[in-house]
Design a protein around this motif. Sequence first.
Motif, short mmCIF file in Angstrom:
data_model
loop_
_atom_site.label_atom_id
_atom_site.label_comp_id
_atom_site.label_asym_id
_atom_site.label_seq_id
_atom_site.Cartn_x
_atom_site.Cartn_y
_atom_site.Cartn_z
N ALA A 85 49.34 -4.77 0.51
CA ALA A 85 50.61 -5.13 -0.12
C ALA A 85 50.82 -6.64 -0.09
O ALA A 85 51.25 -7.23 -1.10
CB ALA A 85 51.76 -4.42 0.60
N GLN A 88 49.41 -8.81 -2.79
CA GLN A 88 50.05 -8.83 -4.10
C GLN A 88 51.07 -9.97 -4.22
O GLN A 88 51.61 -10.22 -5.29
CB GLN A 88 50.77 -7.49 -4.36
CG GLN A 88 49.96 -6.25 -4.04
CD GLN A 88 48.59 -6.24 -4.68
OE1 GLN A 88 48.45 -6.48 -5.89
NE2 GLN A 88 47.56 -5.96 -3.87
N TYR A 203 56.91 -2.10 -5.48
CA TYR A 203 55.75 -1.60 -4.76
C TYR A 203 56.23 -0.64 -3.68
O TYR A 203 57.01 -1.02 -2.80
CB TYR A 203 54.98 -2.74 -4.10
CG TYR A 203 54.33 -3.71 -5.06
CD1 TYR A 203 52.96 -3.64 -5.32
CD2 TYR A 203 55.07 -4.70 -5.70
CE1 TYR A 203 52.35 -4.54 -6.19
CE2 TYR A 203 54.48 -5.60 -6.57
CZ TYR A 203 53.12 -5.51 -6.81
OH TYR A 203 52.52 -6.39 -7.67
N PHE A 227 54.01 0.41 -8.61
CA PHE A 227 52.78 0.51 -7.82
C PHE A 227 53.02 1.39 -6.59
O PHE A 227 54.07 1.30 -5.95
CB PHE A 227 52.32 -0.88 -7.34
CG PHE A 227 52.01 -1.85 -8.45
CD1 PHE A 227 50.74 -1.93 -8.99
CD2 PHE A 227 53.01 -2.67 -8.96
CE1 PHE A 227 50.46 -2.83 -10.02
CE2 PHE A 227 52.74 -3.57 -9.98
CZ PHE A 227 51.46 -3.64 -10.51
#
Length: 251
Positions: A85, A88, A203, A227
């Motif tokens: 994560a 990103q 996310y 996502f």
Amino acid sequence: MSFQERKKKILMILDEFEALSVMEISRKLSISPATVRRDLQDLSEEGLLQRTHGGAMKLDNLPFVAFHKKQTANTESKQEIGKLAAAQVVDGDTIFMDCGSTVFAMCAHLKKLNKLKVITNSLPIVAELIDTPGIGINLIGGELDKERRAVHGDMAVQHIDTYHVSKAFVGVDGISLQNGLTAHSEKEAQITKAFLKNAEQVYLLTDSSKIGKDAYVKFGTLKSIHFLITDAQLTGPLKKKIEQEGVRVLQ
């Protein structure tokens, strides 16, 4: 001395002294400061101690003990998800981070960035990032949930609604094709809904044990997220069906 031997000795001396600096641990164990720093980071990521500015302290000396106990569940999976994560996020981003322990696992990797703004309702995230150069923190205001170490309530939602960010990183108690995103708590669902509404990209971070399961508060559909970041255990038809809903799965 192996890491496992050093790990045992570091935890033993922290149990005795409660808090020590890197240099104090280095002298007591006759190992280099660089090795101590690396070991403390590894132990912190395992949820076995709390890193401080220049050292570490035992968990029993923290106001965040309950959170760290939760953090140790599925530790390896959470750390991998947190690392993916954090990858990103780029310099210059402004992001939402919720109070979940999987989202917290991003912190160690975000410290590598030179410029980042974090808006969060999580006290452990604030404590972890507060001394990191280049990371600005916006702590959401509202009612404090002492057990969760997080801020909730209508005032918190109003705070969130005054911002628009590039990315939101949130956790979940359940996610399924039938009921979408679900939570055990109405107040946590309220905060997450506000994050979803005010972010360009969402996310969702969760290990595969929560996928295909439901909690009792429904707060969003699969189309609410862009996502899904999870572990390698999500495979086969369920993964394909989630992707068919327009969600990109990262593993």
